[in-house]
Write a protein that holds these residues in place. Structure first.
Motif, PDB file in Angstrom:
ATOM      1  N   ASP A   9       0.999  -1.114  -0.030  1.00 14.86           N
ATOM      2  CA  ASP A   9       0.063  -0.085   0.302  1.00 14.86           C
ATOM      3  C   ASP A   9       1.138   1.305   0.278  1.00 14.86           C
ATOM      4  OD1 ASP A   9      -2.729  -1.587  -0.025  1.00 14.86           O
ATOM      5  OD2 ASP A   9      -2.410  -1.728   2.452  1.00 14.86           O
ATOM      6  N   LEU A  10       0.548   1.839  -0.891  1.00 17.10           N
ATOM      7  CA  LEU A  10       1.170   2.965  -1.118  1.00 17.10           C
ATOM      8  C   LEU A  10       0.218   4.566  -1.381  1.00 17.10           C
ATOM      9  CD1 LEU A  10       4.320   4.563  -1.379  1.00 17.10           C
ATOM     10  CD2 LEU A  10       3.600   5.128  -4.141  1.00 17.10           C
ATOM     11  N   PRO A  11       0.173   5.335   0.125  1.00 14.80           N
ATOM     12  CA  PRO A  11      -0.786   6.438   0.407  1.00 14.80           C
ATOM     13  C   PRO A  11      -0.196   7.026  -1.014  1.00 14.80           C
ATOM     14  CG  PRO A  11       1.040   6.036   2.450  1.00 14.80           C
ATOM     15  CD  PRO A  11       1.730   5.577   1.540  1.00 14.80           C
ATOM     16  N   PRO A  12      -1.612   8.043  -1.427  1.00 17.58           N
ATOM     17  CA  PRO A  12      -1.205   8.879  -2.796  1.00 17.58           C
ATOM     18  C   PRO A  12      -0.054   9.551  -3.042  1.00 17.58           C
ATOM     19  CG  PRO A  12      -3.379   8.373  -2.103  1.00 17.58           C
ATOM     20  CD  PRO A  12      -2.804   7.958  -1.384  1.00 17.58           C
ATOM     21  N   GLU A  13      -0.683  10.695  -1.177  1.00 19.71           N
ATOM     22  CA  GLU A  13       0.863  12.162  -1.246  1.00 19.71           C
ATOM     23  C   GLU A  13       2.228  11.485  -1.434  1.00 19.71           C
ATOM     24  OE1 GLU A  13      -0.800  10.235   3.309  1.00 19.71           O
ATOM     25  OE2 GLU A  13      -1.692  10.175   0.791  1.00 19.71           O
ATOM     26  N   ARG A  14       2.819  10.157  -1.615  1.00 18.55           N
ATOM     27  CA  ARG A  14       3.981   9.311  -1.466  1.00 18.55           C
ATOM     28  C   ARG A  14       4.942   9.747  -2.326  1.00 18.55           C
ATOM     29  NH1 ARG A  14       4.086  10.746   2.894  1.00 18.55           N
ATOM     30  NH2 ARG A  14       4.534   9.999   4.436  1.00 18.55           N
ATOM     31  N   PRO A 307       4.161  -0.855  -6.680  1.00 16.27           N
ATOM     32  CA  PRO A 307       3.901  -1.725  -6.230  1.00 16.27           C
ATOM     33  C   PRO A 307       2.805  -3.326  -7.672  1.00 16.27           C
ATOM     34  CG  PRO A 307       2.240  -0.834  -4.879  1.00 16.27           C
ATOM     35  CD  PRO A 307       3.169  -0.402  -6.397  1.00 16.27           C
ATOM     36  N   ARG A 308       3.937  -4.395  -7.234  1.00 17.04           N
ATOM     37  CA  ARG A 308       3.438  -5.809  -8.393  1.00 17.04           C
ATOM     38  C   ARG A 308       3.960  -5.617 -10.100  1.00 17.04           C
ATOM     39  NH1 ARG A 308      -1.273  -8.444  -6.707  1.00 17.04           N
ATOM     40  NH2 ARG A 308      -1.618  -8.620  -9.206  1.00 17.04           N
ATOM     41  N   SER A 309       4.845  -4.364  -9.434  1.00 18.19           N
ATOM     42  CA  SER A 309       5.825  -3.631 -11.028  1.00 18.19           C
ATOM     43  C   SER A 309       7.387  -4.918 -11.316  1.00 18.19           C
ATOM     44  CB  SER A 309       6.309  -3.039 -11.065  1.00 18.19           C
ATOM     45  OG  SER A 309       7.004  -2.095  -9.490  1.00 18.19           O
ATOM     46  N   THR A 310       7.499  -5.340 -12.410  1.00 15.45           N
ATOM     47  CA  THR A 310       9.020  -5.832 -12.914  1.00 15.45           C
ATOM     48  C   THR A 310       9.723  -5.249 -11.726  1.00 15.45           C
ATOM     49  OG1 THR A 310       8.680  -4.995 -14.766  1.00 15.45           O
ATOM     50  CG2 THR A 310       7.905  -6.845 -14.861  1.00 15.45           C
ATOM     51  N   LEU A 311      10.109  -4.183 -11.804  1.00 12.61           N
ATOM     52  CA  LEU A 311      10.963  -3.117 -11.105  1.00 12.61           C
ATOM     53  C   LEU A 311      11.050  -3.703  -9.886  1.00 12.61           C
ATOM     54  CD1 LEU A 311      10.939  -0.221 -13.350  1.00 12.61           C
ATOM     55  CD2 LEU A 311      12.432  -1.846 -13.617  1.00 12.61           C
ATOM     56  N   PHE A 312       9.652  -3.568  -8.963  1.00 11.32           N
ATOM     57  CA  PHE A 312       9.875  -3.875  -7.412  1.00 11.32           C
ATOM     58  C   PHE A 312      10.341  -5.534  -7.996  1.00 11.32           C
ATOM     59  CE2 PHE A 312       8.205  -5.031  -3.277  1.00 11.32           C
ATOM     60  CZ  PHE A 312       8.812  -4.709  -2.391  1.00 11.32           C
ATOM     61  N   MET A 313      10.280  -6.426  -8.590  1.00  7.94           N
ATOM     62  CA  MET A 313      11.017  -7.640  -9.207  1.00  7.94           C
ATOM     63  C   MET A 313      12.275  -7.558  -8.195  1.00  7.94           C
ATOM     64  SD  MET A 313       7.529  -9.297 -11.141  1.00  7.94           S
ATOM     65  CE  MET A 313       5.892  -8.878 -10.258  1.00  7.94           C
ATOM     66  N   GLN A 325      10.679  -5.270   1.481  1.00  5.95           N
ATOM     67  CA  GLN A 325       9.597  -4.736   1.923  1.00  5.95           C
ATOM     68  C   GLN A 325       9.897  -3.516   3.123  1.00  5.95           C
ATOM     69  OE1 GLN A 325       7.458  -8.911   2.051  1.00  5.95           O
ATOM     70  NE2 GLN A 325       6.262  -9.075   0.302  1.00  5.95           N
ATOM     71  N   ALA A 326      10.105  -4.073   3.797  1.00  8.08           N
ATOM     72  CA  ALA A 326      10.406  -4.195   5.382  1.00  8.08           C
ATOM     73  C   ALA A 326      10.718  -2.289   4.632  1.00  8.08           C
ATOM     74  CB  ALA A 326      12.275  -3.962   5.947  1.00  8.08           C
ATOM     75  N   ALA A 327      11.731  -2.347   3.435  1.00 11.35           N
ATOM     76  CA  ALA A 327      12.661  -0.828   3.066  1.00 11.35           C
ATOM     77  C   ALA A 327      11.876  -0.338   2.330  1.00 11.35           C
ATOM     78  CB  ALA A 327      14.049  -1.124   2.000  1.00 11.35           C
ATOM     79  N   TYR A 328      10.840  -0.586   1.704  1.00 13.59           N
ATOM     80  CA  TYR A 328       9.829   0.414   1.578  1.00 13.59           C
ATOM     81  C   TYR A 328       8.871   0.541   2.290  1.00 13.59           C
ATOM     82  CZ  TYR A 328      10.792  -0.055  -3.661  1.00 13.59           C
ATOM     83  OH  TYR A 328      11.117   0.316  -4.861  1.00 13.59           O
ATOM     84  N   ALA A 329       8.953  -0.171   3.396  1.00 13.06           N
ATOM     85  CA  ALA A 329       7.313   0.323   4.678  1.00 13.06           C
ATOM     86  C   ALA A 329       8.384   1.202   5.069  1.00 13.06           C
ATOM     87  CB  ALA A 329       7.365  -0.741   5.877  1.00 13.06           C
ATOM     88  N   HIS A 330      10.371   1.081   5.288  1.00 12.85           N
ATOM     89  CA  HIS A 330      10.718   2.256   6.402  1.00 12.85           C
ATOM     90  C   HIS A 330      10.315   3.785   5.893  1.00 12.85           C
ATOM     91  CE1 HIS A 330      14.045   4.300   8.640  1.00 12.85           C
ATOM     92  NE2 HIS A 330      14.800   4.419   6.884  1.00 12.85           N
ATOM     93  N   ALA A 331      10.603   3.532   4.192  1.00 10.88           N
ATOM     94  CA  ALA A 331      10.499   4.849   3.312  1.00 10.88           C
ATOM     95  C   ALA A 331       9.737   5.220   3.726  1.00 10.88           C
ATOM     96  CB  ALA A 331      10.874   4.290   1.697  1.00 10.88           C
ATOM     97  N   ILE A 332       7.541   4.790   3.433  1.00 14.33           N
ATOM     98  CA  ILE A 332       6.528   5.576   3.149  1.00 14.33           C
ATOM     99  C   ILE A 332       6.453   5.873   4.465  1.00 14.33           C
ATOM    100  CG2 ILE A 332       3.872   4.669   3.772  1.00 14.33           C
ATOM    101  CD1 ILE A 332       4.967   2.708   1.631  1.00 14.33           C
ATOM    102  N   ALA A 333       6.861   5.432   5.925  1.00 12.88           N
ATOM    103  CA  ALA A 333       7.243   6.029   6.976  1.00 12.88           C
ATOM    104  C   ALA A 333       7.674   6.564   7.178  1.00 12.88           C
ATOM    105  CB  ALA A 333       7.467   4.707   8.408  1.00 12.88           C
ATOM    106  N   GLN A 334       8.742   7.535   6.776  1.00 12.15           N
ATOM    107  CA  GLN A 334       9.578   8.976   6.675  1.00 12.15           C
ATOM    108  C   GLN A 334       9.884   9.467   6.298  1.00 12.15           C
ATOM    109  OE1 GLN A 334      12.427   8.789   9.395  1.00 12.15           O
ATOM    110  NE2 GLN A 334      10.744   7.159  10.530  1.00 12.15           N
ATOM    111  N   GLY A 335       8.488   8.890   4.915  1.00 16.83           N
ATOM    112  CA  GLY A 335       8.319  10.449   3.942  1.00 16.83           C
ATOM    113  C   GLY A 335       9.421   9.918   3.105  1.00 16.83           C
ATOM    114  N   TYR A 336       9.548   9.397   2.524  1.00 16.55           N
ATOM    115  CA  TYR A 336      10.359   8.777   0.915  1.00 16.55           C
ATOM    116  C   TYR A 336       9.709   9.435  -0.206  1.00 16.55           C
ATOM    117  CZ  TYR A 336      15.075   7.492   2.869  1.00 16.55           C
ATOM    118  OH  TYR A 336      15.969   7.816   3.040  1.00 16.55           O
TER     119      TYR A 336
END
Length: 351
Positions: A9-14, A307-313, A325-336
């Motif tokens: 899940d990615l918030p649209p504001e990111r 999400p679900r992209s060949t690049l995330f794969m 998954q952990a790195a992206y969760a961190h990035a979302i939480a830290q406002g990247y």
């Protein structure tokens, strides 16, 4: 693998709608060392401008020198409005294109894109697009400069209008060879000053070419990765560049691709037995998922992907799915900031 494993899940504001100013002020999430989970390996929050202190003397950054063309066209077939996004060159006057409102176009129709630019819709392909033949004698590049706009990704173009700033913002400082319809976005973060500081720190710079196609934005519709078919993209690496990259690795340096497009060229040009880079020109459909054994690339600098992209794969293949998954969760939480105009990550699985 189940494609659902690569969802998040990615918030649209990111989603970034403009790049950082200056370009190297973008944030940089550095992941070093093996380990699939958060807490294993090293994760650091830095900025792109910090790269000279992160990389080692003897390392080499490999950039994609493709140039984005204004490949987005808006026109009419009679009274019907028709949009076209060019995604693959066939010859001097023909391009394959994704066509919006394609049901209003039939083979043999002429589409008027304005500014004296007219294209004939030739053959329709199995995905609903068309081969477009551009009429006249002017080079197609000149026609596109006159009538086209920069082909911003749908997650940006759907939120704001393309404008004059994008002609510069959506082009890297390395852009030399016309042919891409999407930017190699990791390289958007670099400035001449940053390159000078990297070279002063003993980091080499090399260039390859991959003309990025609009297929990079298409979703993975299959439920299993083994059923997904990649769009072909044209790439090239000079034999002299290949020799220098092999010398970097032989001397203990790391070959670090700047962008997934550079990585795909390097891995496509790698010899399967010797794990050496060769001079190479051709089309690649390489699809990298977890379990892939990288042959010549020791690291990757890349933006944050869909999400679900060949690049995330691909990034999950390099660092492990749980780690990413952990790195992206961190990035979302830290406002990247995510996607083409967003922040970057540096993946160094060997530390």
């Amino acid at each position: 693998m189940d494609v659902d494993l690569f969802d998040f899940d990615l918030p649209p504001e990111r989603i970034a709608l403009r790049p950082a100013v200056p370009r190297d002020a973008a944030r940089l999430l550095v992941l070093e060392g093996a380990g699939p989970k958060e807490g294993q390996g090293v994760m650091r929050d830095l900025h792109v401008a910090d790269l000279p202190g992160v990389l080692r003397p003897g390392d080499c950054l490999v950039f994609n020198d493709t140039r984005v063309i204004p490949a987005q066209l808006e026109g009419r077939r009679g009274e019907a409005r028709v949009g076209a996004t060019l995604h693959k060159r066939i010859d001097l006057r023909r391009w394959q294109a994704f066509v919006r409102n394609a049901k209003r176009v039939r083979p043999g129709d002429r589409i008027d894109f304005g500014a004296g630019v007219i294209a004939l819709a030739e053959a329709r392909d199995e995905e609903g697009g068309y081969t477009l033949f551009f009429e006249g004698e002017e080079p197609v590049e000149l026609l596109l400069d006159r009538a086209g706009t920069m082909p911003l990704p749908p997650y940006i173009a759907g939120k704001r209008a393309v404008d004059a700033r994008d002609r510069e913002d959506y082009q890297t400082m390395f852009a030399q060879k016309d042919g891409a319809v999407a930017a190699p976005t990791a390289a958007l973060h670099f400035t001449p000053d940053l390159i000078a500081r990297l070279e002063a720190a003993g980091v080499a710079v090399e260039k390859v070419t991959l003309h990025v196609g609009a297929g990079t934005f298409l979703p993975v519709k299959a439920s299993d990765t083994k059923d997904h078919r990649m769009h072909a993209e044209w790439g090239s690496i000079d034999a002299a560049v290949a020799d220098r990259l092999n010398a970097v690795r032989e001397s203990g340096g790391r070959v670090i691709a700047v962008g997934t497009t550079s990585l795909r060229v390097l891995e496509s040009a790698a010899d399967a037995e010797s794990a050496r880079v060769r001079g190479w020109t051709g089309e690649t459909r390489i699809f990298i998922t977890p379990g892939y054994a990288f042959r010549v690339v020791d690291g990757l600098m890349t933006n944050f992907h869909l999400p679900r992209s060949t690049l995330f794969m691909l990034v999950s293949a390099m660092m492990g799915l749980e780690r990413m998954q952990a790195a992206y969760a961190h990035a979302i939480a830290q406002g990247y900031r995510f996607y083409s105009y967003g922040d970057a990550s540096l993946l160094l699985p060997g530390g």
